[in-house]
Design an enzyme around this catalytic site. Structure first.
Site, PDB file in Angstrom:
ATOM      1  N   SER A 212       0.829  -1.199   0.000  1.00 51.62           N
ATOM      2  CA  SER A 212       0.000   0.000   0.000  1.00 51.62           C
ATOM      3  C   SER A 212       0.870   1.259   0.000  1.00 51.62           C
ATOM      4  O   SER A 212       1.783   1.371  -0.815  1.00 51.62           O
ATOM      5  CB  SER A 212      -0.969  -0.054   1.195  1.00 51.62           C
ATOM      6  OG  SER A 212      -2.079   0.779   0.983  1.00 51.62           O
TER       7      SER A 212
ATOM      8  N   ASP B  48      -7.826  -5.886  -6.398  1.00 53.48           N
ATOM      9  CA  ASP B  48      -7.527  -4.831  -5.425  1.00 53.48           C
ATOM     10  C   ASP B  48      -8.473  -3.668  -5.696  1.00 53.48           C
ATOM     11  O   ASP B  48      -8.415  -3.027  -6.744  1.00 53.48           O
ATOM     12  CB  ASP B  48      -6.070  -4.383  -5.592  1.00 53.48           C
ATOM     13  CG  ASP B  48      -5.653  -3.324  -4.582  1.00 53.48           C
ATOM     14  OD1 ASP B  48      -6.520  -2.828  -3.822  1.00 53.48           O
ATOM     15  OD2 ASP B  48      -4.450  -2.989  -4.545  1.00 53.48           O
TER      16      ASP B  48
ATOM     17  N   HIS C  79      -6.701  -6.409  -1.881  1.00 49.59           N
ATOM     18  CA  HIS C  79      -5.612  -5.500  -1.493  1.00 49.59           C
ATOM     19  C   HIS C  79      -4.768  -6.044  -0.341  1.00 49.59           C
ATOM     20  O   HIS C  79      -3.540  -5.956  -0.369  1.00 49.59           O
ATOM     21  CB  HIS C  79      -6.205  -4.151  -1.086  1.00 49.59           C
ATOM     22  CG  HIS C  79      -5.183  -3.111  -0.740  1.00 49.59           C
ATOM     23  ND1 HIS C  79      -4.341  -2.556  -1.682  1.00 49.59           N
ATOM     24  CD2 HIS C  79      -4.853  -2.532   0.444  1.00 49.59           C
ATOM     25  CE1 HIS C  79      -3.544  -1.674  -1.103  1.00 49.59           C
ATOM     26  NE2 HIS C  79      -3.835  -1.650   0.192  1.00 49.59           N
TER      27      HIS C  79
END
Length: 415
Positions: free
Chosen positions: A225, A320, A354
């Protein structure tokens, strides 16, 4: 009946967090239908549970490695299905297991159709194996936690750039023979940051290089991230970074201006929250809210990884829903190829979301986003996501080992 039924967790009821177990039941009636349940409480006191219906074989036995769940939290043969399908009664709950010293404890139970408990067993899943050590680090601008494997070393060194502090992945990597420094991108509320200083993360790289247990000169960085663009920036601007694992990140510097040696080196790639997609569950899909880094006005935010000598492992999930990780990965691969670079590997997981984490934890489809401060959809088809986590966990260790020179023989994980 209850005294005759046996629930066994093999090979042991106590294991490392990232190790699978075999769940077996014996002593049931031939073809008896039962419900298998799992229950655990996270570090915030939230209870997570799962259940699945199984039919015993002719000998009155059930083996989750062999037998399919007929209904419940999942269906089909999933040896670790009760773990990955653990979820809370309320929506948007992430299972917090971030402290390395406390085990992840799961209570398994077998119930007859009327609900009566026939057998129980507790699985204690620990993050730190025997001989590994944990040290809090407060030095200069470094605020982190250091994990050191058992033995004298030398060991390869890795910085784990977590968006917010989590000890789970770095402590598990220490069991595999890596010296790991966990450093959060945000040590305070993200809104309190007007600028980000790459120098602070460079201090962490230098700290690792100077440790007596560390072999070789290069440091690896593992990220996900927002940590992904910081890791890319370290590889592009800071000497000593030899290998980067980039998981579901961005190819550009997101949200906050990045400074190095008192000068801004990357402008921030911003968001347009009007492009969020609301869902019926009151969580938002924010993937399309991020501006396009390839547009002319945003190119100052792109991280110039083509100038780096580091090796890259790019990991992207196609489902994601936090941002376009696959698109960012494809752009970086194409850019490196254009510059004649071959210092990269990439892997794509079509149905994963994600939050790719170490394997065998509960899947989290949605939760409160720590940066934007409202619930978001992370994405991922649960079974495929769990399979991706198992594959990635092995792959990233192999990648880091192969690119971080060290004289030590591979250290085996120890309980």
């Amino acid at each position: 009946m209850a005294s005759q039924v046996r629930l066994r967790l093999l090979p042991h009821a106590r294991c490392l967090f990232d190790e699978p177990i075999q769940v077996k039941v014996a002593g049931l009636r031939s073809k008896q239908m039962v419900t298998m349940k799992a229950r655990s409480t996270d570090e915030r006191g939230v209870v997570f549970s799962s259940s699945a219906t199984y039919r015993a074989d002719g000998s009155g036995e059930i083996d989750l490695d062999r037998d399919p769940s007929l209904s419940g939290s999942y269906a089909g043969v999933e040896p670790m299905g009760l773990l990955r399908s653990l979820k809370a009664d309320t929506l948007h709950q992430y299972f917090f297991k971030n402290k390395a010293l406390d085990p992840f404890t799961v209570k398994f139970s077998v119930h007859e159709e009327e609900g009566r408990v026939l057998a129980e067993a507790t699985n204690e899943r620990i993050l730190m194996g025997n001989g590994a050590s944990r040290v809090s680090v407060k030095e200069g601008n470094i605020r982190g936690v250091l994990f050191i494997p058992p033995g004298e070393g030398p060991f390869p060194a890795v910085m784990d750039l977590c968006t917010f502090m989590s000890e789970k992945r770095p402590s598990l990597l220490a069991n595999k023979g890596f010296v790991v420094l966990a450093v959060p991108v945000f040590s305070d509320k993200p809104g309190n940051f007007e600028k980000m200083h790459l120098d602070h993360f460079e201090e962490a790289v230098q700290f690792l290089q100077q440790l007596p247990q560390v072999g070789g000169k290069g440091v690896g960085v593992i990220s996900r991230s927002k940590g992904g663009d910081i890791a890319l920036s370290l590889a592009a601007f800071v000497p000593g970074v030899k290998a980067v694992v980039w998981i579901n990140g961005c190819s550009a510097n997101v949200g906050i201006p990045l400074y190095y040696k008192k000068q801004q080196i990357l402008s921030p790639l911003m968001f347009n929250l009007n492009k969020m997609i609301p869902t019926e569950s009151d969580a938002n899909i924010i993937k399309y809210a991020v501006h396009n880094p390839l547009e002319e006005e945003n190119k100052g935010s792109l991280v110039p990884i083509e100038h780096s000598m580091a090796h890259f492992l790019f990991v992207a999930s196609e489902d994601d829903l936090n941002w376009d990780s696959k698109g960012y990965m494809d752009e970086m691969v194409e850019r490196l190829k254009r510059h004649g670079k071959k210092n990269f590997d990439s892997v794509c997981y079509p149905a994963a979301g994600h939050l790719l984490e170490p394997p065998y934890g509960p899947h989290c489809p949605s939760a409160l986003h720590g940066v934007v401060n409202f619930p978001v959809i992370w994405g991922g088809e649960p079974k495929a996501h769990a399979k991706a986590e198992v594959h990635l966990w092995k792959k990233l260790q192999e990648f880091l080992r192969s690119h971080l020179s060290c004289d030590a023989t591979e250290t085996k994980s120890k309980m």
